[in-house]
Structures are given as structure tokens and as C-alpha cells.
Write a protein that holds these residues in place. Sequence first.
Motif, mmCIF file in Angstrom:
data_model
loop_
_atom_site.group_PDB
_atom_site.id
_atom_site.type_symbol
_atom_site.label_atom_id
_atom_site.label_comp_id
_atom_site.label_asym_id
_atom_site.label_seq_id
_atom_site.Cartn_x
_atom_site.Cartn_y
_atom_site.Cartn_z
ATOM 1 N N UNK B 303 0.835 -1.202 0.000
ATOM 2 C CA UNK B 303 0.000 0.000 0.000
ATOM 3 C C UNK B 303 0.860 1.237 0.000
ATOM 4 N N UNK B 304 0.231 2.388 0.092
ATOM 5 C CA UNK B 304 0.840 3.710 0.212
ATOM 6 C C UNK B 304 1.037 4.438 -1.102
ATOM 7 N N UNK B 305 1.582 3.766 -2.130
ATOM 8 C CA UNK B 305 1.883 4.498 -3.358
ATOM 9 C C UNK B 305 0.721 4.470 -4.368
ATOM 10 N N UNK B 381 -22.556 23.827 -3.764
ATOM 11 C CA UNK B 381 -21.736 24.046 -4.962
ATOM 12 C C UNK B 381 -20.930 25.335 -4.848
ATOM 13 N N UNK B 382 -19.651 25.228 -5.181
ATOM 14 C CA UNK B 382 -18.757 26.382 -5.094
ATOM 15 C C UNK B 382 -18.392 26.913 -6.474
ATOM 16 N N UNK B 383 -18.577 26.099 -7.476
ATOM 17 C CA UNK B 383 -18.205 26.505 -8.829
ATOM 18 C C UNK B 383 -18.426 25.351 -9.777
ATOM 19 N N UNK B 384 -17.883 25.494 -10.971
ATOM 20 C CA UNK B 384 -18.039 24.461 -11.987
ATOM 21 C C UNK B 384 -16.757 24.424 -12.808
ATOM 22 N N UNK B 385 -16.355 23.230 -13.206
ATOM 23 C CA UNK B 385 -15.122 23.150 -14.001
ATOM 24 C C UNK B 385 -15.437 22.738 -15.435
ATOM 25 N N UNK B 386 -14.766 23.369 -16.390
ATOM 26 C CA UNK B 386 -14.905 22.858 -17.756
ATOM 27 C C UNK B 386 -13.654 22.069 -18.165
ATOM 28 N N UNK B 387 -12.750 21.849 -17.183
ATOM 29 C CA UNK B 387 -11.552 21.033 -17.436
ATOM 30 C C UNK B 387 -11.578 19.818 -16.518
ATOM 31 N N UNK B 388 -10.854 18.771 -16.919
ATOM 32 C CA UNK B 388 -10.646 17.636 -16.026
ATOM 33 C C UNK B 388 -9.759 18.097 -14.866
ATOM 34 N N UNK B 389 -10.218 17.884 -13.648
ATOM 35 C CA UNK B 389 -9.402 18.208 -12.473
ATOM 36 C C UNK B 389 -8.936 16.904 -11.839
ATOM 37 N N UNK B 390 -7.623 16.769 -11.675
ATOM 38 C CA UNK B 390 -7.060 15.560 -11.076
ATOM 39 C C UNK B 390 -5.778 15.944 -10.358
ATOM 40 N N UNK B 391 -5.284 15.074 -9.508
ATOM 41 C CA UNK B 391 -4.010 15.329 -8.840
ATOM 42 C C UNK B 391 -2.942 14.298 -9.189
ATOM 43 N N UNK B 392 -3.291 13.020 -9.182
ATOM 44 C CA UNK B 392 -2.310 11.945 -9.190
ATOM 45 C C UNK B 392 -1.367 12.018 -10.387
ATOM 46 N N UNK B 417 3.266 26.703 -2.987
ATOM 47 C CA UNK B 417 3.710 25.311 -2.842
ATOM 48 C C UNK B 417 2.537 24.480 -2.327
ATOM 49 N N UNK B 418 2.275 23.376 -2.990
ATOM 50 C CA UNK B 418 1.168 22.504 -2.585
ATOM 51 C C UNK B 418 1.708 21.069 -2.553
ATOM 52 N N UNK B 419 1.473 20.345 -1.465
ATOM 53 C CA UNK B 419 2.123 19.040 -1.314
ATOM 54 C C UNK B 419 1.719 18.030 -2.390
ATOM 55 N N UNK B 420 2.643 17.136 -2.712
ATOM 56 C CA UNK B 420 2.391 16.124 -3.741
ATOM 57 C C UNK B 420 1.723 14.888 -3.173
ATOM 58 N N UNK B 421 0.585 15.076 -2.551
ATOM 59 C CA UNK B 421 -0.147 13.919 -2.040
ATOM 60 C C UNK B 421 -0.616 13.060 -3.201
ATOM 61 N N UNK B 422 -0.849 11.785 -2.922
ATOM 62 C CA UNK B 422 -1.343 10.905 -3.988
ATOM 63 C C UNK B 422 -2.848 10.715 -3.890
ATOM 64 N N UNK B 423 -3.428 11.170 -2.781
ATOM 65 C CA UNK B 423 -4.885 11.096 -2.672
ATOM 66 C C UNK B 423 -5.498 12.344 -3.286
ATOM 67 N N UNK B 424 -6.800 12.363 -3.378
ATOM 68 C CA UNK B 424 -7.500 13.458 -4.027
ATOM 69 C C UNK B 424 -8.210 12.914 -5.253
ATOM 70 N N UNK B 425 -9.508 13.154 -5.348
ATOM 71 C CA UNK B 425 -10.318 12.550 -6.412
ATOM 72 C C UNK B 425 -10.314 13.451 -7.653
ATOM 73 N N UNK B 426 -10.919 12.967 -8.706
ATOM 74 C CA UNK B 426 -10.935 13.714 -9.973
ATOM 75 C C UNK B 426 -12.343 14.229 -10.269
#
Lengths: 147, 564
Positions: B303-305, B381-392, B417-426
Motif C-alpha cells: 500500500x501507500x503508493x 456548490x462552489x463553482x463548476x469546471x470545464x476542465x478535467x481536475x485531477x491530482x495523481x 507550494x502545494x504538497x504532492x499527495x497521492x490522494x485526491x479525487x478527480x
Amino acid sequence: MQVTRRQALGLSAGAAAFMAFAPAFADEAATEKMLKEFTGGKSPGSGKISLKAPEIAENGNTVPITVSVESDMTESSYVESVTLLADGNPNPGVATFHFSPMSGEASATTRMRLAGTQNVIAVAKMNDGSVFMDKKQVKVTIGGCGG
Amino acid sequence: MFSRRDFLTASVALATIFGPGMHGRWSQAAAQQAITEEDLLAAEDFGNVTLLHVTDIHAQVKPLYFREPSINLGVGEVEGLPPHVTGQDFLKMFNLKPGSPEAYALTSVDYVSLAKTYGKMGGLDRVATIVKRVRAERGEDKTLFLDGGDTWQGSYTANETAGQDMVDIMHALGTDAMTAHWEFTYGTDRVNEIVEQLQFPLLAGNIFDDEWMEPAFKAYEIFERGGVKIAVLGQAFPYTPIANPRWMIPNWSFGIREEEVVKNIAAAKEEGAEVIVLLSHNGFDVDRKLASRVEGIDVLLSGHTHDALPEPVMVGKTMLIASGSNGKFVSRVDLNVADGAVKGYRYRLIPVFSDVITPDPEMAALIDKLRAPYEAELQRELGRTDSLLYRRGNFNGTFDDLICQALLAERDAEIALSPGFRWGTSLLPGQAITVEDVHNACSMTYPEAYRSTMSGQLVKDILEDVADNLFNPDPYYQQGGDMVRVGGMGYRIDPAKEIGSRISDMTLLASGEKIDPARDYVVAGWASVNEGTEGPPIWDVVEAHLQKNPNVHVEENQSVQVVG
């Protein structure tokens, strides 16, 4: 004002915390010299001695290490002393432990301060004059962005 | 470069020991146009023990989109080895058809259009259906359900309840054992409080009391399943007090502690264990190295990665399993154990297609109940995106770029600077951005968004330091996060170089000027591991930014150049 690398990522407290950090790194010659003084010029073999240290320090100010040497610890065959060096510290000498057959076993645990990523070196001297060395790199990170 | 051919040779050598290994592929299902629950879950009865593994759920209880990385570089010995294979190369290596359900589940290729075809993945009510079915078909007495950790953190509700919602859910799932990482960010007292109420052990042989260097947690538990004694050893994330705030868990010392793994395997065998399972949160490369140095691990549940691999990676006699993240997958390992040894196995990485697998009604009801007090806020709702938002991915993702934009604007900074976490949904183009979505990207117990000044040299030192955590050629020196995300500044990186010389050409994007090592820059960031960090929580910063800029459009980041 002394600022450690880990504290340097305080990123928060005060701007003053981000003063330039210029570690007084030991030169290789100083480590070599201390090593030679301890071994009496003999080149150390590998094996017998094992050094346990973290790959990455959780706190560079107090890094736990354990050193142990395989030996019967009898009058005829025992470990006389073990010295620890940190080749990146301003002064590479960390500690020297002395043993006798009465010690029963040759192992010691201590904590050391590391100024930055560097090698920790442990050298054992046996009663017959032979010397053995183990070495491990311990990384000291600024920290903060895993997961 | 590692080729599919090499991989097959390695596998075939193993198959002679284990019999045909690569079972449970879902390509048959993919060949058909429609997949059914039966395709995903039906399995022939094999062996006498079944292990089920989930890991890195990050408190994601509802179906979601999670785009797998398009860049996941390996350096040194692991260059080109799974999991450091992405996109088309991944499809080729595992012989997957472009456009198939597994191409969607396992890669970023054609992600948006496939997401629309195949829908969301995960949802712990679906996971419950899988776990219940396996237990019913195999028998409770043959099944072990193991959780690799990073379970209690990552959502609005987990943060609000200090992990309690996830503890309740994992109890309802009938977890047999877990290990941990982000769990520790609730602090010593809360972790101890939860451990006392847990109906299953939290295993971690590599955590020691810092004062006396005594084990702080149980290292292993021996279970009897299918008449076989199975030792499950727990290995928590070794660098928790470095990658996360040490001040929250001041008395616990971690580390890889290989020698403890060796010792615990011997102790478990002494107690009669016939099968050794390492439930690990080391990260895949660390686990691969550990498996090559430590004898006697039969199954290593990694796990982890956040890597998801459709086939086990064999290291000697050890089978490494990578079960993905966010509830997207459940791994099933069927073992045939006889005469105290594993004689054969079947493996299946079960993709949790939420539109295919029926939700378990009891679990769905529990999830609804736990979310009810927060539901209105979650859906705001805070807004709307017209782009794919992802982190990984190893470098800036679009969701990070949005967070960095918010930091630059709201905290009036030159560099973010924003940390390179691997979690976060799209989020897909056209989707609303809700409070829940923002929290899925930044929910944590140390969210303060600081504003500070740093010299250009310090910014470079930080980038070099994090790059070495990711790209050190020795896996034991890696921490398993991705590269820190940067806003307002571009740079060039050569991952194969040594620490101190990977980063170059740091440029302030606003002016096009090179970063001056001697000049001070205003830097905003979040998730500092230091105690006493001050600033508003990052989600408030992002919300304030979205209030002024509710229509989100983020181009793919061009300011990080990877060379070498």
C-alpha cells in the motif's frame, strides 16, 4: 541564530527563521585522520560489526543508533573499543565505547546529532588489534511532502 | 528498459512453482460489450484460504472518479518496471485493449470519454457487496479481509468525526486487521482512543515507543482460516513522523526496521504460522526491495503508493499485490496451502465499477446515516469546471494548479507550494465543484495555509529535498509522495541526477525572470509539518477563490519540464 534544516521548513512562524544556513561541514580529511588514529593505520575489514541506524532521520538533532559486534568476549578474544564517526558533522567524532571480557557482549545504543545527510561510521577494535567497520548513510531531510 | 517479454519470462519461471498464476483477468469480460456483476465477481472455488485486500481508501465512501497517473517515473533499478509504467505502455505491458473497462480503470488514456462510458468507481457499499459475496461463497472461516491503511483520512466527514465514520464503516465491513499511516495525523490521543474501541487489531511492527524503544503496537496476529495458520504482520508507513507532523505523535518512532520484520516472521513461524502475509504501507518500491532481502514472506499486500496492478509482481517466492486506492479495487488472493506451504494461487484485482456492482443495502444505509448531518454542506456548490481536475501523477495535476492559483491570489504570493499527495479525487469537465470535492483534495488535520518569505535558495533546497524523497535510486530513502506542486514558478527537473543537481531553470512565471537565490520571495503553501503554523484552512482559501472565479478552466501544466 542557529537554524536546523528541519526547522527551515517552518514555513510559518517568522520570516527571520529563514536565514541562510551554512553548515560547517567536516572535511573528509578530518574523518580520515580520526579513523587512522583509532585503527593505528590498519585498513578495516567488513563483517563482525553491525550498525543499526534509520535510513532517514526522524529528528536530525537526536538520531538513535545501535552498534553491536560479534565476539565471544573472553579473555583471549574480545572487543576492546568501538568508535562512532559522523563524516558530515563539524566535528566527526561522536563517541567511543570501551569494552572488556567482563562486558559480556559488545553492543551499545546512543543518540547523536547530525548536521545534515551524511555517513555514520562505526569501527570496532579487537584485542588482537584487528579492526572492522560498518557504515550507513542517514538522510536528514527538510521534510514535509509525503503521502 | 523493461519489456513485456522479460516480465513474462519472470512470470513463467514462477508458474512452474505455483501452477498457472495469472488467473482472474477481466479481459474476457472486457471483450464483451457489457460487463456484469457476475463477470467481475464469479470465481471458481480454489484452494483453502482467501485474502481480500483494500488499501488507501482515504475515507472515500461514495463512488468517484480517480484518474490514474500519466507520469510515474521510476529511477535506478526500477526504471520501467511496474508500477512505473503508465498510459499506452501500461496497456501494452499487461495486454489490455484500449477503450476497455480495464484501460479506463488502470490508466489515464482517453480518461474523460471512458469515464463517461464506464461511470464512477468505488463506493464502500459496493465493496461490501464484494466482501459479503466472497465470505458467503468461500465461507467466513476461509476468508481474511485486510485493510492496508490510509483509511480514516481524506474526506470532509472523516475530518469532522476524527475518523469515526470510517471506523464504523470498517467495523461493518468486518475487517480482520489493518495497518496505518494518515491515521496518525489524528494525534496520539485520538489514535489510542480508536485503537481501544477497534474490534480488530491495528498491526505495526515498525513503531516503537521513542523513550524506551519498546514496540508501541502489536506486530502480528495469527489467524486460523481453512485449517491454516496465517500470520498477518503489519508494517505502518515508515516515514510518518517525517512526511507528516511529528509533533502530533511525539512519542512514536517509525522506520523500515527490516530486522524487526525478520524477527517477527521467525516468531510467528515459531508459533506455528504456515503462511506469512505482510500487510504493508511501505510503498511499492520499498516493498519490492524488502521482499528481495527478507526471506519467508508468502504474500506482500502493498500500500501507500496507490498503484493498481492487474497481476502480482513476483520477487523470489514472494507475491507482491498492489490494490490501488480510493476503493476503486478489491484484491482477491486465493491460496492453496498444504503441508505448511503455499502450493498455488489465483489472483484477481476486482475493479469496483459502481454502475455494475449492486450496492449492499445495509452498508448504503449506514453510509447515508453517517453522512446525513453533513449532507447539505457536502453538496453545496462552489463553482463548476470545464476542465478535467485531477491530482495523481509525479508533477503538477490540474487540481493542484487550481489550489496553487487560489493560494497565489488569496494569499497575495509570488510562489505557491502545494504538497504532492497521492490522494485526491478527480472531476470531469462539466461537473460542479462542491464542498465535498474540495475537501477530497485537501481534508486533513493540519490544513493551515501559511504565507511567508523564503529566499530563492531555500525554495530550491525544498524542491531538491522533495525530489530526492521521490527519486532517490535507493527505495529505502524514498517517502512515496509525489513532487511538491508549484504555482507561480516554473522549473526543470532531471530525476536521474543526484540531490542538489536535479532542479534547474527556476523561473518566476509572472516576470519571466530567473529565480535569484539571494532574493526573498513571498511564498504561500499549506500542510506544513511544523507545529504552530498559522493561516486559514486551505479549503477556505480555495472556496474564497472559487467565489470570485466560479468558472474553472485549467490548462495542463506546462511550467514543469522533465528532462533526462
